[in-house]
Design a protein around this motif. Structure first.
Motif, short mmCIF file in Angstrom:
data_model
loop_
_atom_site.label_atom_id
_atom_site.label_comp_id
_atom_site.label_asym_id
_atom_site.label_seq_id
_atom_site.Cartn_x
_atom_site.Cartn_y
_atom_site.Cartn_z
N ASP A 95 -20.62 31.07 -12.95
CA ASP A 95 -19.92 32.33 -13.21
C ASP A 95 -20.32 33.33 -12.14
O ASP A 95 -21.50 33.38 -11.77
N ASP A 96 -19.38 34.11 -11.66
CA ASP A 96 -19.69 35.09 -10.62
C ASP A 96 -20.26 36.39 -11.20
O ASP A 96 -20.72 37.25 -10.45
N GLU A 97 -20.28 36.53 -12.50
CA GLU A 97 -20.84 37.72 -13.13
C GLU A 97 -22.29 37.44 -13.54
O GLU A 97 -22.56 36.60 -14.40
N SER A 98 -23.21 38.16 -12.92
CA SER A 98 -24.62 37.93 -13.20
C SER A 98 -24.97 38.24 -14.66
O SER A 98 -25.86 37.61 -15.23
N SER A 99 -24.24 39.17 -15.28
CA SER A 99 -24.52 39.49 -16.69
C SER A 99 -24.19 38.31 -17.60
O SER A 99 -24.89 38.08 -18.60
N VAL A 100 -23.17 37.57 -17.26
CA VAL A 100 -22.80 36.39 -18.05
C VAL A 100 -23.86 35.31 -17.87
O VAL A 100 -24.30 34.69 -18.85
N LEU A 101 -24.30 35.10 -16.64
CA LEU A 101 -25.35 34.10 -16.40
C LEU A 101 -26.63 34.50 -17.13
O LEU A 101 -27.32 33.63 -17.68
N GLU A 102 -26.95 35.78 -17.16
CA GLU A 102 -28.13 36.24 -17.89
C GLU A 102 -27.96 35.99 -19.39
O GLU A 102 -28.91 35.61 -20.08
N TYR A 120 -26.25 33.57 -20.73
CA TYR A 120 -26.48 32.13 -20.91
C TYR A 120 -27.98 31.83 -20.91
O TYR A 120 -28.46 31.02 -21.71
N ARG A 121 -28.73 32.47 -19.99
CA ARG A 121 -30.18 32.24 -19.94
C ARG A 121 -30.83 32.59 -21.28
O ARG A 121 -31.66 31.85 -21.80
N MET A 122 -30.45 33.76 -21.82
CA MET A 122 -31.05 34.20 -23.08
C MET A 122 -30.67 33.28 -24.24
O MET A 122 -31.48 33.01 -25.12
N LEU A 123 -29.43 32.77 -24.23
CA LEU A 123 -28.94 31.95 -25.34
C LEU A 123 -29.39 30.49 -25.27
O LEU A 123 -29.63 29.87 -26.30
N LEU A 124 -29.50 29.95 -24.07
CA LEU A 124 -29.63 28.50 -23.93
C LEU A 124 -30.96 28.01 -23.39
O LEU A 124 -31.32 26.85 -23.59
N ASP A 166 -34.04 28.29 -24.09
CA ASP A 166 -35.10 27.79 -24.97
C ASP A 166 -34.74 26.43 -25.57
O ASP A 166 -35.62 25.72 -26.06
N ARG A 167 -33.46 26.03 -25.51
CA ARG A 167 -33.01 24.77 -26.11
C ARG A 167 -32.59 23.73 -25.08
O ARG A 167 -32.49 22.55 -25.39
N HIS A 168 -32.27 24.21 -23.86
CA HIS A 168 -31.75 23.32 -22.82
C HIS A 168 -32.31 23.75 -21.47
O HIS A 168 -32.75 24.87 -21.29
N ARG A 169 -32.25 22.84 -20.51
CA ARG A 169 -32.57 23.17 -19.13
C ARG A 169 -31.30 23.81 -18.56
O ARG A 169 -30.23 23.19 -18.58
N LEU A 170 -31.40 25.02 -18.05
CA LEU A 170 -30.22 25.75 -17.57
C LEU A 170 -30.30 25.94 -16.07
O LEU A 170 -31.29 26.44 -15.54
N LEU A 171 -29.23 25.52 -15.39
CA LEU A 171 -29.07 25.76 -13.96
C LEU A 171 -27.90 26.73 -13.80
O LEU A 171 -26.90 26.61 -14.52
#
Length: 160
Positions: free
Chosen positions: A8-15, A17-21, A23-28
């Motif tokens: 995603d080109d929006e850093s807020s959306v990527l952030e 995802y980081r907060m949501l995922l 702790d449960r998944h490896r996020l790239l």
């Protein structure tokens, strides 16, 4: 732990995802399609969360490139576009789900978990089928009951 690639080109959306995922998944994370393809060259990915509207390479172009490369990673499109035509187009190109921003957190988490679970079950089923192809040769017996049971087992292996 399964790996999710968020593009995603929006850093807020990527952030988000980081907060949501994370702790449960490896996020790239990647901010564009080209970066996403480079990550796929280097890392194993179990699921892709993909925006459609990005500079350089659109989400649809990214999906076309995935198809050309023979990638079978499931894609959940998460986009601000609420166009029915766009949803149909992305599903036809192979997206598993189409989510409109702003997304409901619980809905997205459910779709991610369900998609990852479906893919895990398909891999397990494929492994069992491969194992089953070689497994019946070791069974000794030619009675009608054994032959009938083996025939049923072979038919059952063909069903999802």
């Amino acid at each position: 732990m399964q790996t999710i690639l968020a593009i995603d080109d929006e850093s807020s959306v990527l952030e988000s995802y980081r907060m949501l995922l994370s702790d449960r998944h490896r996020l790239l994370c990647a901010s564009d399609g080209h970066s996403g393809l480079r990550i796929l060259d280097e890392k194993h990915v179990d699921l892709i969360l993909l925006d459609l509207t990005m500079p350089g390479m659109s989400g649809l172009d990214f999906m076309s490139r995935l198809h050309e490369r023979g990638e079978t990673v499931p894609v959940i499109v998460v986009t601000g576009s609420n166009s029915v035509e766009m949803a149909v187009k992305t599903i036809k190109q192979g997206a598993r789900e189409f989510v409109i921003k702003p997304f409901d957190v619980e809905d997205l988490l459910f779709l991610v978990d369900r998609t990852l679970s479906d893919m895990r079950e398909k891999r397990e089923l494929k492994a069992l089928r491969e194992q089953g192809k070689a497994g019946f040769e070791h069974i000794i017996g030619d009675s009608p009951a054994i032959m009938n049971a083996l025939a049923k087992a072979r038919r059952a292996m063909q069903v999802d």
